[in-house]
Design a protein around this motif. Structure first.
Motif, PDB file in Angstrom:
ATOM      1  N   ALA A  69       0.819  -1.224   0.000  1.00  0.00           N
ATOM      2  CA  ALA A  69       0.000   0.000   0.000  1.00  0.00           C
ATOM      3  C   ALA A  69       0.846   1.265   0.000  1.00  0.00           C
ATOM      4  N   GLN A  70       1.888   1.293   0.823  1.00  0.00           N
ATOM      5  CA  GLN A  70       2.709   2.507   0.912  1.00  0.00           C
ATOM      6  C   GLN A  70       3.429   2.780  -0.406  1.00  0.00           C
ATOM      7  N   ALA A  71       4.003   1.741  -0.999  1.00  0.00           N
ATOM      8  CA  ALA A  71       4.698   1.904  -2.277  1.00  0.00           C
ATOM      9  C   ALA A  71       3.724   2.345  -3.363  1.00  0.00           C
ATOM     10  N   ASP A  72       2.517   1.788  -3.354  1.00  0.00           N
ATOM     11  CA  ASP A  72       1.503   2.183  -4.341  1.00  0.00           C
ATOM     12  C   ASP A  72       1.131   3.653  -4.182  1.00  0.00           C
ATOM     13  N   THR A  73       1.084   4.117  -2.942  1.00  0.00           N
ATOM     14  CA  THR A  73       0.774   5.533  -2.683  1.00  0.00           C
ATOM     15  C   THR A  73       1.801   6.443  -3.351  1.00  0.00           C
ATOM     16  N   PHE A  74       3.073   6.075  -3.240  1.00  0.00           N
ATOM     17  CA  PHE A  74       4.119   6.917  -3.833  1.00  0.00           C
ATOM     18  C   PHE A  74       4.100   6.849  -5.358  1.00  0.00           C
ATOM     19  N   VAL A  75       3.848   5.682  -5.903  1.00  0.00           N
ATOM     20  CA  VAL A  75       3.756   5.568  -7.360  1.00  0.00           C
ATOM     21  C   VAL A  75       2.629   6.463  -7.876  1.00  0.00           C
ATOM     22  N   ASP A  76       1.484   6.459  -7.179  1.00  0.00           N
ATOM     23  CA  ASP A  76       0.354   7.316  -7.574  1.00  0.00           C
ATOM     24  C   ASP A  76       0.728   8.799  -7.477  1.00  0.00           C
ATOM     25  N   LEU A  77       1.447   9.162  -6.406  1.00  0.00           N
ATOM     26  CA  LEU A  77       1.881  10.556  -6.240  1.00  0.00           C
ATOM     27  C   LEU A  77       2.828  10.972  -7.361  1.00  0.00           C
ATOM     28  N   PHE A  78       3.735  10.098  -7.733  1.00  0.00           N
ATOM     29  CA  PHE A  78       4.677  10.406  -8.815  1.00  0.00           C
ATOM     30  C   PHE A  78       3.915  10.684 -10.110  1.00  0.00           C
ATOM     31  N   MET A  79       2.940   9.832 -10.392  1.00  0.00           N
ATOM     32  CA  MET A  79       2.171   9.975 -11.631  1.00  0.00           C
ATOM     33  C   MET A  79       1.374  11.281 -11.631  1.00  0.00           C
ATOM     34  N   GLU A  80       0.889  11.668 -10.459  1.00  0.00           N
ATOM     35  CA  GLU A  80       0.026  12.843 -10.370  1.00  0.00           C
ATOM     36  C   GLU A  80       0.791  14.160 -10.292  1.00  0.00           C
TER      37      GLU A  80
ATOM     38  N   VAL B 262       8.716  15.612  -5.411  1.00  0.00           N
ATOM     39  CA  VAL B 262       8.005  14.466  -4.825  1.00  0.00           C
ATOM     40  C   VAL B 262       8.825  13.174  -4.963  1.00  0.00           C
ATOM     41  N   LYS B 263       9.779  13.171  -5.896  1.00  0.00           N
ATOM     42  CA  LYS B 263      10.605  11.971  -6.096  1.00  0.00           C
ATOM     43  C   LYS B 263      11.945  12.056  -5.366  1.00  0.00           C
ATOM     44  N   SER B 264      12.137  13.127  -4.595  1.00  0.00           N
ATOM     45  CA  SER B 264      13.387  13.281  -3.853  1.00  0.00           C
ATOM     46  C   SER B 264      13.365  12.415  -2.598  1.00  0.00           C
ATOM     47  N   ARG B 265      14.542  12.011  -2.166  1.00  0.00           N
ATOM     48  CA  ARG B 265      14.639  11.180  -0.962  1.00  0.00           C
ATOM     49  C   ARG B 265      14.070  11.871   0.285  1.00  0.00           C
ATOM     50  N   PRO B 266      14.364  13.169   0.503  1.00  0.00           N
ATOM     51  CA  PRO B 266      13.788  13.813   1.686  1.00  0.00           C
ATOM     52  C   PRO B 266      12.262  13.800   1.695  1.00  0.00           C
TER      53      PRO B 266
END
Length: 258
Positions: free
Chosen positions: A160-171, A179-183
């Protein structure tokens, strides 16, 4: 115990590559070739090979072979037993030649589904050590999953957490690349473990104020920036950074007890 005999070879094509070896680094080859041009092929760095149906297959030493070819000198090699995938990873990690990515690629090439899935998330933009932690059910910045990855014992607990970030990247990544930075990933991951945090609210504020999210140097600074975005023009402001930090400390303390 009889040591394998070091042999010399100038017909490089007789040494066949190992499909489980790590990704190739042209820079490493160039650096090795420059040293070999000056000093020759060091016997202590002889390429390890094994026999397979009459062919010599490399256990480890692909960069050394390419460097010898580039330097125009004969390569030195020994014939040993075939190494297991675990031996390849262990040898690479102990010599610092392999990173977590090399280990993951090695185990994925054996068909291990958890490793294949992890690399798929990595290909979508999540740093590998971070997605390994996420898929282990931990915060992105924990770093606890690395040993399991290189030991061949990595297993996915949740996505779920990884999917959340993938969705954020796409959006958001096109207009707000931070949004793709490590911090950002580390800070938001902490937020996701905090009950008071509402992801929908943050996404709404990010859409309304795309210029607010910029790159910062560390997780704590990013957490403060996320709080600023989260509370922007809100009648009821919450101390998000404080809440996230306190909840993170409580989770760490609970983990030590367990």
């Amino acid at each position: 115990m009889k040591l394998p005999q070091i042999q010399s070879i100038s017909d490089y094509s007789k040494l066949k590559p190992n499909p489980l070896q790590r990704a190739f680094s042209e820079k490493k080859v160039a650096d090795l070739a420059a040293k070999m041009s000056r000093n020759g092929f060091p016997p202590s760095m002889a390429i390890s090979t094994y026999r397979d149906k009459g062919a010599l297959v490399i256990n480890t030493g692909h960069h050394r072979l390419a460097a010898a070819r580039q330097a125009g000198i004969s390569a030195l090699y020994v014939v040993e037993k075939k190494w297991t995938p675990r031996q390849l990873v262990d040898e690479g990690v102990s010599s610092k030649a392999w990173c977590i990515l090399s280990a993951a690629q090695c185990f994925a090439s054996q068909g291990k589904e958890d490793y294949i899935t992890m690399l798929n998330y990595h290909d979508k933009g999540i740093p590998l050590n971070m997605v390994a932690s996420m898929l282990s059910g931990e915060g992105a910045g924990s770093g606890n999953a690395r040993k399991r990855v290189v030991d061949g014992e990595f297993q996915i607990k949740e996505t779920a957490q990884a999917d959340t970030f993938v969705d954020l990247f796409m959006e958001f990544a096109e207009d707000q690349p931070a949004v793709k930075s490590r911090p950002f990933i580390a800070a938001l991951s902490k937020c996701l473990f905090t009950p008071e945090f509402d992801l929908y609210t943050l996404k709404k504020r990010m859409k309304e104020n795309p210029a607010m999210l910029g790159k910062v140097s560390g997780t704590e600074q990013m957490l403060k920036l996320i709080e600023e975005i989260y509370n922007f023009r809100s009648a009821k402001k919450i101390p998000l950074a404080f809440m996230v930090t306190e909840h993170s400390r409580a989770r760490s303390a609970a983990a030590l007890i367990n």
